[in-house]
Design a protein around this motif. Structure first.
Motif, PDB file in Angstrom:
ATOM      1  N   THR A  41       0.829  -1.225   0.000  1.00  0.00           N
ATOM      2  CA  THR A  41       0.000   0.000   0.000  1.00  0.00           C
ATOM      3  C   THR A  41       0.854   1.263   0.000  1.00  0.00           C
ATOM      4  OG1 THR A  41      -1.125  -1.262   1.723  1.00  0.00           O
ATOM      5  CG2 THR A  41      -2.137   0.806   1.068  1.00  0.00           C
TER       6      THR A  41
ATOM      7  N   HIS B 147       4.087   6.421   9.894  1.00  0.00           N
ATOM      8  CA  HIS B 147       3.699   6.333  11.313  1.00  0.00           C
ATOM      9  C   HIS B 147       4.302   5.112  12.000  1.00  0.00           C
ATOM     10  CE1 HIS B 147       0.909   3.982   8.932  1.00  0.00           C
ATOM     11  NE2 HIS B 147       0.803   3.190   9.989  1.00  0.00           N
TER      12      HIS B 147
ATOM     13  N   ASN C  39      -8.157   7.874   8.830  1.00  0.00           N
ATOM     14  CA  ASN C  39      -6.958   8.156   9.613  1.00  0.00           C
ATOM     15  C   ASN C  39      -6.361   9.546   9.358  1.00  0.00           C
ATOM     16  OD1 ASN C  39      -5.458   8.015   7.211  1.00  0.00           O
ATOM     17  ND2 ASN C  39      -5.083   5.838   7.455  1.00  0.00           N
TER      18      ASN C  39
ATOM     19  N   GLN D  45     -10.902  -0.356  16.353  1.00  0.00           N
ATOM     20  CA  GLN D  45     -10.007  -1.040  15.410  1.00  0.00           C
ATOM     21  C   GLN D  45      -9.114  -1.975  16.200  1.00  0.00           C
ATOM     22  OE1 GLN D  45      -7.063   0.496  12.540  1.00  0.00           O
ATOM     23  NE2 GLN D  45      -8.437   2.233  12.345  1.00  0.00           N
TER      24      GLN D  45
ATOM     25  N   ARG E  97      -9.756  -7.205   7.123  1.00  0.00           N
ATOM     26  CA  ARG E  97      -8.941  -7.203   5.900  1.00  0.00           C
ATOM     27  C   ARG E  97      -7.461  -7.351   6.282  1.00  0.00           C
ATOM     28  NH1 ARG E  97      -6.563  -2.258   5.957  1.00  0.00           N
ATOM     29  NH2 ARG E  97      -5.528  -2.543   3.966  1.00  0.00           N
TER      30      ARG E  97
ATOM     31  N   SER F 173      -3.741  -6.284   6.440  1.00  0.00           N
ATOM     32  CA  SER F 173      -3.055  -4.997   6.304  1.00  0.00           C
ATOM     33  C   SER F 173      -2.093  -5.058   5.122  1.00  0.00           C
ATOM     34  CB  SER F 173      -2.279  -4.702   7.581  1.00  0.00           C
ATOM     35  OG  SER F 173      -1.268  -3.755   7.320  1.00  0.00           O
ATOM     36  N   GLY F 174      -1.902  -3.931   4.477  1.00  0.00           N
ATOM     37  CA  GLY F 174      -0.928  -3.850   3.390  1.00  0.00           C
ATOM     38  C   GLY F 174       0.415  -3.338   3.878  1.00  0.00           C
ATOM     39  N   THR F 175       0.494  -2.935   5.143  1.00  0.00           N
ATOM     40  CA  THR F 175       1.755  -2.359   5.637  1.00  0.00           C
ATOM     41  C   THR F 175       2.314  -3.088   6.856  1.00  0.00           C
ATOM     42  OG1 THR F 175       0.626  -0.816   7.107  1.00  0.00           O
ATOM     43  CG2 THR F 175       1.103  -0.038   4.884  1.00  0.00           C
TER      44      THR F 175
ATOM     45  N   ARG G 259      -6.507  -6.599  10.088  1.00  0.00           N
ATOM     46  CA  ARG G 259      -7.177  -5.520  10.811  1.00  0.00           C
ATOM     47  C   ARG G 259      -8.664  -5.824  10.948  1.00  0.00           C
ATOM     48  NH1 ARG G 259      -3.311  -1.799  11.354  1.00  0.00           N
ATOM     49  NH2 ARG G 259      -2.011  -1.342   9.541  1.00  0.00           N
TER      50      ARG G 259
HETATM   51  P1  NG1 Z   1      -2.960  -0.940   6.045  1.00  0.00           P
HETATM   52  O1  NG1 Z   1      -1.831  -1.378   6.892  1.00  0.00           O
HETATM   53  O2  NG1 Z   1      -3.063  -1.589   4.698  1.00  0.00           O
HETATM   54  O3  NG1 Z   1      -4.249  -0.957   6.837  1.00  0.00           O
HETATM   55  C1  NG1 Z   1      -2.415   1.632   6.595  1.00  0.00           C
HETATM   56  C2  NG1 Z   1      -3.657   2.486   6.724  1.00  0.00           C
HETATM   57  C3  NG1 Z   1      -4.031   2.982   5.341  1.00  0.00           C
HETATM   58  C4  NG1 Z   1      -2.888   3.721   4.676  1.00  0.00           C
HETATM   59  C5  NG1 Z   1      -1.611   2.901   4.759  1.00  0.00           C
HETATM   60  C6  NG1 Z   1      -0.383   3.635   4.301  1.00  0.00           C
HETATM   61  C7  NG1 Z   1      -5.586   2.200   8.213  1.00  0.00           C
HETATM   62  C8  NG1 Z   1      -6.673   1.298   8.675  1.00  0.00           C
HETATM   63  N1  NG1 Z   1      -4.796   1.719   7.264  1.00  0.00           N
HETATM   64  O4  NG1 Z   1      -2.708   0.591   5.687  1.00  0.00           O
HETATM   65  O5  NG1 Z   1      -5.161   3.766   5.440  1.00  0.00           O
HETATM   66  O6  NG1 Z   1      -2.726   5.000   5.201  1.00  0.00           O
HETATM   67  O7  NG1 Z   1      -1.361   2.417   6.092  1.00  0.00           O
HETATM   68  O8  NG1 Z   1       0.158   4.483   5.251  1.00  0.00           O
HETATM   69  O9  NG1 Z   1      -5.464   3.301   8.721  1.00  0.00           O
END
Ligand code: NG1
Ligand code: ZN
Length: 529
Positions: free
Chosen positions: A25, A65, A372, A452, A497, A499-501, A506
């Motif tokens: 992401t 973050h 966020n 969350q 879902r 997480s992409g990071t 989550r």
């Molecule tokens: P992931 O980890 O895919 O949930 C988080 C944030 C995204 C986006 C990315 C990139 C939430 C729930 N998810 O992604 O909105 O900002 O980090 O920084 O806040």
């Protein structure tokens, strides 16, 4: 082209054995110690992307973050937008290649994309304040040089500042001057123009406390402070001189934990905000006189900004189509308020700003925010031209004034990406112009209590989702279980879902009371195991 230099430099940036990473992401993110080879290879890829697009490409070294020990990197495309998805795949492929495969992968990318390796390449590089960032950005530079590209190292900048530079450079500075001073001048001029009109309606000085997450935002706000008009007084907290980056502070901490950051003393009814570690997100908050904490997140920000713009659009009498783009994390109350009260169309996309950004581009004016606090507003060229023309030529005074406000709003917004500094100035200007206190802004609608959670599982990829991530298609039976649980609460909604990071799943839940939102989230997290 002869890749001799590539091989020579590669030997200085060896890949740890067995490490595989994905361009997710927000680019690559992991422990800083695992990223040296990734940085080098992203330097190489940025050169090819620059040759392909015949434009300057950005490379930002940051993990936003995430904890100070982490780091990350993302590429910025010509108009300041996120890297296009086909190239994300090349990035992943190059990142995971064995040393001896690098040259053949580069050749393959060049063939597939018809890249002319004799063209000039230009790369802009920026970094956040993490201790590891300086060395990692040197590795990016090695990658750029190995392929004979030129680079400009902006050093310490916020992520949105780097996006802005790339856009300025590739629009022949039509968007602004590609320097940090140019950025400060553009924003402060637009802010001054906008709020000048507020002062004449009797508003006085504005005072704002900012939690800078111990990150780059503090440095940049200090540089920018003397550009601000005297009517905005900002006080910086968590400026990075004492504590660790993002530790118990910053926009992500405040949003996820729904409490104030450490290091900022919250007096009743004082308007405060938090940036995240690379200053592309912002959330506002205050404590009421009873000591209750009130969060004004990306949804409240989207509502404030879209309401302001819609009112001006009505005044100028142009039929420009505006929509708000959110994700599944948007509070149900915000969606309902926008659709039912404001009559603004709302669209939901997958998480990740590139998805929101693309959707927002479909409208004359697209307002997008993740809950966020990451978001911005996009104007099509045609909409912008119409507004600028009216601001200059319109005979009707009221219409012309409204168009001027819109024009200054356009100049104050960083359209390339969400930008905490720019968003903060937009919000402060709107509150000043509308004479709204933070409490009045908060009262526009009441958030549904929500929670969350993160769940660690063996393999988060077993969860596959559909409908903008609001429903799980695999593993089988999971969605049915969630549906059953949701039915047992009032005003409830929940989804999961991957997480992409981060290596987590989550969980999000909302319901009529905080207790119910908490217990629904907990029950759903049990269903994920
Ligand atoms: P992931 O980890 O895919 O949930 C988080 C944030 C995204 C986006 C990315 C990139 C939430 C729930 N998810 O992604 O909105 O900002 O980090 O920084 O806040
Ligand atoms: Zn960020």
């Amino acid at each position: 082209m002869d890749f001799e230099a590539v091989a020579k430099y590669s030997a200085l940036h060896l890949k740890p054995a067995g490490l595989t990473l994905q361009y997710g992401t927000a680019g690559f993110r992991t422990k800083a110690g695992h990223l040296d080879h990734i940085m080098y290879r992203m330097g190489l890829l940025a050169v090819l992307r620059s040759m392909k697009t015949k434009s300057t490409i950005g490379v930002m070294v940051t993990a936003s973050h995430n904890p100070e020990e982490d780091n990350g990197v993302k590429l910025v495309d010509p108009l300041g937008e996120m890297l296009t998805s086909a190239w994300e795949e090349y990035a992943t492929c190059l990142a995971n290649a064995d040393e001896q495969e690098i040259q053949s992968i580069l050749t393959e990318i060049c063939q597939k994309e018809v890249v002319n390796l004799h063209l000039h390449a230009s790369v802009f590089i920026g970094r956040d304040t993490r201790p590891s960032s300086e060395k990692l950005s040197q590795s990016v530079i090695d990658g750029v040089c190995a392929l004979g590209g030129q680079y400009h190292d902006y050093g310490l900048v916020t992520t949105p500042q780097l996006h802005y530079m790339v856009c300025c450079q590739n629009t022949q500075e039509h968007y602004g001057k590609a320097t940090v001073e140019g950025y400060y001048q553009k924003l402060s001029k637009a802010f001054g123009e906008l709020t000048k009109q507020a002062c004449s309606s009797g508003d006085g000085q504005r005072y704002l406390k900012i939690d800078c997450a111990n990150g780059i935002g503090a440095l940049k706000l200090k540089e920018m402070e003397h550009y601000f008009p005297k009517n905005l007084l900002i006080h910086l907290y968590n400026d990075g001189t004492k504590e660790k980056l993002n530790h118990l502070c910053g926009a992500d901490f405040v949003k996820v934990h729904q409490k104030p950051p450490l290091g900022l003393d919250l007096k009743p009814n004082e308007r405060c905000c938090s940036f995240d570690g690379d200053a592309d997100r912002i959330v506002y908050y205050y404590n009421d006189t009873a000591g209750h904490f009130h969060l004004l997140d990306g949804d409240k920000i989207a509502t404030l900004i879209s309401t302001f713009i819609k009112e001006l659009l009505i005044k100028i009498g142009q039929s420009l189509k505006m929509a708000v783009v959110q994700t599944a994390y948007a509070n149900g109350s915000s969606t309902r308020y926008l659709e039912e009260t404001m009559k603004v169309p709302v669209h939901c996309t997958k998480t990740g700003v590139k998805h929101l950004h693309h959707k927002a581009q479909e409208f004359d004016i697209g307002v997008y925010f993740e809950a966020n606090g990451h978001g911005t507003v996009l104007f099509t060229n045609a909409a912008e031209e119409k507004i600028r023309h009216m601001a200059k030529e319109e005979k009707d005074n009221q219409k012309r004034e409204a168009a001027k406000r819109l024009e200054n709003t356009i100049d104050l917004i960083n359209q390339t990406v969400g930008d905490a500094i720019s968003d903060m100035l937009v919000i402060e200007a709107i509150l000043a112009l509308k004479g709204l206190t933070v409490q009045q802004w908060d009262a526009i609608y009441a958030d549904l209590p929500n929670r969350q959670l993160k769940v660690k599982v063996a393999d988060r990829r077993v969860i596959d989702t559909t409908d903008a991530e609001r429903r799980a298609v695999t593993p089988s039976g999971l969605q049915e279980k969630i549906d059953e649980l949701v039915k047992t609460y009032r005003l409830s909604r929940a989804f999961v879902r991957p997480s992409g990071t981060e290596d987590v799943v989550r969980v999000y839940a909302e319901a009529d009371t905080q207790e119910n939102a908490d217990s629904l989230a907990y029950e759903v997290s049990l269903a994920v195991y």
